[in-house]
Design a protein around this motif. Structure first.
Motif, PDB file in Angstrom:
ATOM      1  N   LEU A 199       0.827  -1.205   0.000  1.00  0.00           N
ATOM      2  CA  LEU A 199       0.000   0.000   0.000  1.00  0.00           C
ATOM      3  C   LEU A 199       0.863   1.258   0.000  1.00  0.00           C
ATOM      4  O   LEU A 199       0.564   2.236  -0.704  1.00  0.00           O
ATOM      5  CB  LEU A 199      -0.934  -0.007   1.217  1.00  0.00           C
ATOM      6  N   LYS A 200       1.915   1.233   0.800  1.00  0.00           N
ATOM      7  CA  LYS A 200       2.810   2.403   0.857  1.00  0.00           C
ATOM      8  C   LYS A 200       3.465   2.634  -0.505  1.00  0.00           C
ATOM      9  O   LYS A 200       3.612   3.782  -0.953  1.00  0.00           O
ATOM     10  CB  LYS A 200       3.867   2.182   1.941  1.00  0.00           C
ATOM     11  N   LEU A 201       3.858   1.538  -1.165  1.00  0.00           N
ATOM     12  CA  LEU A 201       4.473   1.661  -2.482  1.00  0.00           C
ATOM     13  C   LEU A 201       3.498   2.268  -3.488  1.00  0.00           C
ATOM     14  O   LEU A 201       3.870   3.147  -4.277  1.00  0.00           O
ATOM     15  CB  LEU A 201       4.941   0.283  -2.954  1.00  0.00           C
ATOM     16  N   TYR A 202       2.256   1.830  -3.445  1.00  0.00           N
ATOM     17  CA  TYR A 202       1.242   2.388  -4.343  1.00  0.00           C
ATOM     18  C   TYR A 202       0.972   3.852  -4.034  1.00  0.00           C
ATOM     19  O   TYR A 202       0.833   4.676  -4.937  1.00  0.00           O
ATOM     20  CB  TYR A 202      -0.057   1.584  -4.244  1.00  0.00           C
ATOM     21  N   GLU A 203       0.865   4.171  -2.724  1.00  0.00           N
ATOM     22  CA  GLU A 203       0.537   5.542  -2.321  1.00  0.00           C
ATOM     23  C   GLU A 203       1.665   6.529  -2.638  1.00  0.00           C
ATOM     24  O   GLU A 203       1.408   7.656  -3.072  1.00  0.00           O
ATOM     25  CB  GLU A 203       0.219   5.579  -0.828  1.00  0.00           C
ATOM     26  N   ASP A 204       2.911   6.099  -2.411  1.00  0.00           N
ATOM     27  CA  ASP A 204       4.046   7.019  -2.529  1.00  0.00           C
ATOM     28  C   ASP A 204       4.646   7.069  -3.931  1.00  0.00           C
ATOM     29  O   ASP A 204       5.220   8.095  -4.325  1.00  0.00           O
ATOM     30  CB  ASP A 204       5.147   6.628  -1.533  1.00  0.00           C
ATOM     31  N   THR A 205       4.528   5.975  -4.681  1.00  0.00           N
ATOM     32  CA  THR A 205       5.252   5.899  -5.945  1.00  0.00           C
ATOM     33  C   THR A 205       4.357   5.619  -7.147  1.00  0.00           C
ATOM     34  O   THR A 205       4.277   6.433  -8.090  1.00  0.00           O
ATOM     35  CB  THR A 205       6.347   4.814  -5.859  1.00  0.00           C
ATOM     36  N   ILE A 206       3.675   4.468  -7.124  1.00  0.00           N
ATOM     37  CA  ILE A 206       3.014   3.991  -8.341  1.00  0.00           C
ATOM     38  C   ILE A 206       1.883   4.918  -8.773  1.00  0.00           C
ATOM     39  O   ILE A 206       1.856   5.413  -9.911  1.00  0.00           O
ATOM     40  CB  ILE A 206       2.497   2.551  -8.141  1.00  0.00           C
ATOM     41  N   ILE A 207       0.912   5.165  -7.867  1.00  0.00           N
ATOM     42  CA  ILE A 207      -0.255   5.965  -8.247  1.00  0.00           C
ATOM     43  C   ILE A 207       0.123   7.422  -8.545  1.00  0.00           C
ATOM     44  O   ILE A 207      -0.335   7.983  -9.554  1.00  0.00           O
ATOM     45  CB  ILE A 207      -1.350   5.868  -7.164  1.00  0.00           C
ATOM     46  N   PRO A 208       0.964   8.092  -7.723  1.00  0.00           N
ATOM     47  CA  PRO A 208       1.366   9.463  -8.105  1.00  0.00           C
ATOM     48  C   PRO A 208       2.053   9.521  -9.474  1.00  0.00           C
ATOM     49  O   PRO A 208       1.804  10.455 -10.257  1.00  0.00           O
ATOM     50  CB  PRO A 208       2.329   9.860  -6.979  1.00  0.00           C
ATOM     51  N   ALA A 209       2.915   8.525  -9.765  1.00  0.00           N
ATOM     52  CA  ALA A 209       3.610   8.528 -11.062  1.00  0.00           C
ATOM     53  C   ALA A 209       2.621   8.357 -12.207  1.00  0.00           C
ATOM     54  O   ALA A 209       2.719   9.036 -13.245  1.00  0.00           O
ATOM     55  CB  ALA A 209       4.658   7.414 -11.086  1.00  0.00           C
ATOM     56  N   LEU A 210       1.659   7.476 -12.039  1.00  0.00           N
ATOM     57  CA  LEU A 210       0.676   7.240 -13.102  1.00  0.00           C
ATOM     58  C   LEU A 210      -0.260   8.443 -13.270  1.00  0.00           C
ATOM     59  O   LEU A 210      -0.700   8.732 -14.390  1.00  0.00           O
ATOM     60  CB  LEU A 210      -0.123   5.969 -12.798  1.00  0.00           C
ATOM     61  N   LYS A 211      -0.559   9.120 -12.160  1.00  0.00           N
ATOM     62  CA  LYS A 211      -1.375  10.346 -12.272  1.00  0.00           C
ATOM     63  C   LYS A 211      -0.607  11.419 -13.057  1.00  0.00           C
ATOM     64  O   LYS A 211      -1.187  12.109 -13.911  1.00  0.00           O
ATOM     65  CB  LYS A 211      -1.739  10.863 -10.877  1.00  0.00           C
TER      66      LYS A 211
END
Length: 415
Positions: free
Chosen positions: A348-360
């Motif tokens: 979850l932390k990886l998605y919140e901090d890296t994956i989702i912001p990068a994709l946005k």
């Protein structure tokens, strides 16, 4: 009639607008107060406690009346000169006096019987609490999914409207346009599914709380992922927290109390019998006073008691082994689920901090390029699709994390 309809509509609108919002602790308190299982076990407990009040009762006295040593010839009942009549009418009373230690043992046993039902009540409540947690957390995640779906629909709607304008002007390819249209339909279908799941969850939560299943209910959108890193899932924790393990302790105690009662049943009991005879034909009144004793310890009478004592000892050993087996199983499950929860937290932390912001950011850059005619629609759609999939994956991991946390709380019986 119109006035009645308007009043009804206003009532429905008021109810829908001001649906009761409840926190998770409030939901649990409502379950503890109103769920039928509480009433069922409380009635059973009161029933056993009421029966225990008669634990020190004595055996009832035995009374009798009838002829004693009376001849069949009724003429002999009467006095004949100096010859007294024969026979008499006897009245008897007999009472056995119970052993005080036996009464004490029976009272302890009967008072302890309800203790098992109390632990069963706590175990049943724990199951309902954790079921409510699952429904509560599921509803929170579904609300979040709905918000994301609606936001993504706006993105798709932008792509579709923009593509329609460009296609009319011959500036866009049509293939990505149809993909966006299909994705919009799928998004609306997902929204319907999420809304239906929310309704089902709230119906089930209302049922657990003993409320009207269709009563309006709003939940608070807050949750916490607990930290179990310092928790030791050992014997002490489970023996202290688990109702079913405490219930086994109560059953072991009851087995010991039954053994004690069987031992007391081997001790002698004493009683007294008094008879009074009213003689015929001038005979004087006579009496008989006898002391009686029951001797259950003799070999031909004590076999059943001794067999019961041996059986109860073996049952005690079996219950102790069952208890140890359950603790080992719970401990292994808890450590395994803690590792799974830690993995979910890191994901979850990886998605919140890296994956989702990068994709946005990727989507925003593609949208900017598309608006400036430097990117194609299919590139923008691809950026949206990646973002949408990542967000859905995030919610799936969040759901797993909350469910795993609930299962850990179920194991250690933590509200």
């Amino acid at each position: 009639m119109k006035k009645f309809i308007i009043t009804g509509v206003l009532t429905l609108l008021f109810t829908a607008t001001f649906a009761q919002q409840m926190s998770l602790p409030a939901v649990m308190d409502s379950i503890a107060a109103n769920h039928p299982v509480v009433k069922m076990y409380n009635a059973e407990i009161r029933s056993m406690d009421a029966a225990a009040k008669g634990a020190r009762s004595w055996m009832p006295p035995t009374v009798g009346a009838g002829f004693f040593m009376t001849p069949y010839n009724a003429k002999l009942w009467q006095r004949d000169g100096d010859m007294l009549g024969m026979g008499s009418v006897a009245v008897s009373v007999e009472q056995m006096f119970p052993n005080k230690q036996k009464l004490d043992a029976n009272e302890k046993l009967m008072k302890a019987m309800s203790s098992v039902e109390k632990e069963k009540l706590y175990a049943a409540l724990n199951e309902n609490f954790q079921d409510a947690k699952k429904l509560y957390y599921s509803s929170i995640v579904l609300d979040k999914k709905l918000k994301v779906v609606k936001e993504n629909e706006k993105m798709l709607d932008f792509m579709i409207r923009n593509a329609e304008i460009r296609y009319k002007n011959g500036l866009s390819k049509i293939s990505a346009y149809y993909k966006a249209k299909a994705a919009l339909g799928s998004s609306k279908n997902m929204q319907l599914m999420y809304e239906n799941d929310l309704r089902v969850n709230r119906i089930r939560l209302n049922a657990l709380m003993g409320r009207d299943a269709l009563a309006p209910l709003e939940i608070e959108p807050e949750y916490n992922l607990n930290d179990y890193s310092l928790e030791t899932f050992g014997q002490d924790l489970f023996y202290q927290n688990r109702s079913d393990l405490r219930g086994i302790d109560r059953e072991i105690n009851i087995a010991k109390l039954k053994q004690d009662l069987e031992k007391q049943n081997l001790k002698p009991e004493f009683g007294v019998k008094f008879e009074n005879m009213f003689g015929f034909g001038g005979q004087p009144m006579q009496f008989s006073l006898m002391l009686m004793a029951k001797l259950p310890f003799v070999s031909w009478a004590s076999g059943m008691n001794k067999a019961n004592i041996e059986s109860l000892k073996l049952k005690e050993e079996a219950l102790q082994a069952q208890k140890e087996m359950m603790v080992n199983e719970y401990s292994g499950m808890a450590y395994g689920m803690r590792n799974e929860l830690d993995l979910n937290k890191n994901q979850l932390k990886l998605y919140e901090d890296t994956i989702i912001p990068a994709l946005k950011n990727n989507y925003k850059s593609m949208q900017l390029g598309y608006e400036q005619n430097t990117e194609e629609l299919f590139m923008l759609y691809d950026a949206w699709e990646q973002l949408n999939m990542a967000q859905l994956e995030y919610f799936e991991i969040l759901t797993k994390a909350l469910q795993t946390q609930t299962e850990i709380d179920r194991l250690i019986e933590r509200r």
